[in-house]
Design an enzyme around this catalytic site. Sequence first.
Site, mmCIF file in Angstrom:
data_model
loop_
_atom_site.group_PDB
_atom_site.id
_atom_site.type_symbol
_atom_site.label_atom_id
_atom_site.label_comp_id
_atom_site.label_asym_id
_atom_site.label_seq_id
_atom_site.Cartn_x
_atom_site.Cartn_y
_atom_site.Cartn_z
ATOM 1 N N GLY A 158 -15.235 18.236 23.433
ATOM 2 C CA GLY A 158 -14.771 16.901 23.080
ATOM 3 C C GLY A 158 -15.570 16.223 21.992
ATOM 4 N N THR A 208 -7.723 20.561 23.247
ATOM 5 C CA THR A 208 -8.683 20.882 24.312
ATOM 6 C C THR A 208 -9.875 21.563 23.663
ATOM 7 O OG1 THR A 208 -9.013 22.033 26.423
ATOM 8 C CG2 THR A 208 -7.557 23.117 24.845
ATOM 9 N N GLY A 209 -11.028 21.480 24.326
ATOM 10 C CA GLY A 209 -12.221 22.109 23.763
ATOM 11 C C GLY A 209 -13.402 21.166 23.847
ATOM 12 N N THR A 226 -8.980 22.226 30.849
ATOM 13 C CA THR A 226 -8.309 20.916 30.787
ATOM 14 C C THR A 226 -6.809 21.166 30.615
ATOM 15 O OG1 THR A 226 -10.182 19.675 29.947
ATOM 16 C CG2 THR A 226 -8.028 19.009 29.094
ATOM 17 N N ARG A 270 -20.450 10.447 30.637
ATOM 18 C CA ARG A 270 -20.075 11.099 29.370
ATOM 19 C C ARG A 270 -18.529 11.083 29.218
ATOM 20 N NH1 ARG A 270 -16.587 15.559 28.150
ATOM 21 N NH2 ARG A 270 -17.195 16.461 26.179
ATOM 22 N N VAL A 271 -18.061 10.795 28.037
ATOM 23 C CA VAL A 271 -16.613 10.785 27.793
ATOM 24 C C VAL A 271 -16.297 11.742 26.651
ATOM 25 C CG1 VAL A 271 -14.623 9.357 27.156
ATOM 26 C CG2 VAL A 271 -16.475 8.361 28.500
ATOM 27 N N GLY A 272 -15.296 12.596 26.852
ATOM 28 C CA GLY A 272 -14.888 13.534 25.804
ATOM 29 C C GLY A 272 -13.709 12.989 25.013
ATOM 30 N N ASP A 273 -12.984 13.884 24.380
ATOM 31 C CA ASP A 273 -11.873 13.481 23.505
ATOM 32 C C ASP A 273 -10.591 13.117 24.256
ATOM 33 O OD1 ASP A 273 -11.950 16.383 24.130
ATOM 34 O OD2 ASP A 273 -9.958 16.327 23.231
HETATM 35 N N1 ASP Z 1 -11.992 18.212 25.796
HETATM 36 C C1 ASP Z 1 -12.514 18.017 27.124
HETATM 37 C C2 ASP Z 1 -13.769 17.209 27.075
HETATM 38 O O1 ASP Z 1 -14.558 17.403 26.181
HETATM 39 C C3 ASP Z 1 -12.810 19.315 27.797
HETATM 40 C C4 ASP Z 1 -11.702 20.306 27.744
HETATM 41 O O2 ASP Z 1 -10.854 20.263 26.879
HETATM 42 O O3 ASP Z 1 -11.685 21.164 28.633
HETATM 43 O O4 ASP Z 1 -13.987 16.420 27.962
#
Ligand code: ASP
Length: 288
Positions: free
Chosen positions: A213, A210-211, A159, A187-190
């Site tokens: 979510g 990032t990481g 990301t 699905r929705v992340g952070d």
């Molecule tokens: N944080 C993002 C998510 O969970 C993924 C990422 O950071 O690569 O959608």
Amino acid sequence: MLLIVHGGAGDQRPTRKALKILSTSLEHGFALLESGGTALNAVVATLTLLEDSGIFNAGTGGNLQLDGIRRLDASLMEGHELSTGAVIGAEGIKNPIQLARLIMALPNTTMTHVGAEKIAKAHNLDPLLPPDRTALEKLEKIKKGRGKAVQAFKRYFSTVGAVALDREGHLAAGASTGGIAAMLPGRVGDTPIIGAGVYAEDGQGAVSCTGRGEDIIRFSLAKEICMNLASMSPAVASRRALKRLVKAGGAAGVIVLNRQGIFSIMHSTRFMAAGYADRKGISIQEEV
Ligand code: ASP
């Protein structure tokens, strides 16, 4: 003036190409700051370039969801008036970060794809081409062995995110993603969640995460770090928040900048593709 950018965190070494593009994006974004541009505009310009590169999990290179559709998330926050703009699940939009910028100018703060795409069309934002054969084949491979999808997710997130401090002392933070590989549709992340994926407040600092979510959301990671900057250095605030996240099973990387221009790039994963630009030049690191 300072600009920090990341291209994801994970257990796989970022490619040279990825690091090179990060460097180009820093050059581009910092030139804007130097010519008197705002932190917000520098963040948008930097992330637009990364979305267009096709090699990060954002914009043109964004992951496909399990049904073969690219639904992209992005968010932005500026620290002067605490304005925010976020888009969730945008389909067919090449630059979700620009869409987040447009949403920021509205009385609304967050839009899902239905309304967001209308705004994008009204402002003639570029459309995103449908996924090519390689992207579809990669998805099919992942679908055939779900275990591998989990592994791919662990290896490298990719990301993109940026934080900036401009000449006027204003801060901004942004992020853009295609989520995690082969995720369930919807699905929705952070990344599009203000306070989780990004946060910026002039008196405090600017943070982009990032990481995984799901864990970042649980901890409202960006806001937690940003608020702790009142009494802690960026390094201490980042370490403390990541420690709590890891204890709960999470994995993440953060870029954190305070109002004095002191910053930290920290990750619980093995690698994080990241770098920064200031008056002295550009510095890129794959493992910080
Ligand atoms: N944080 C993002 C998510 O969970 C993924 C990422 O950071 O690569 O959608």
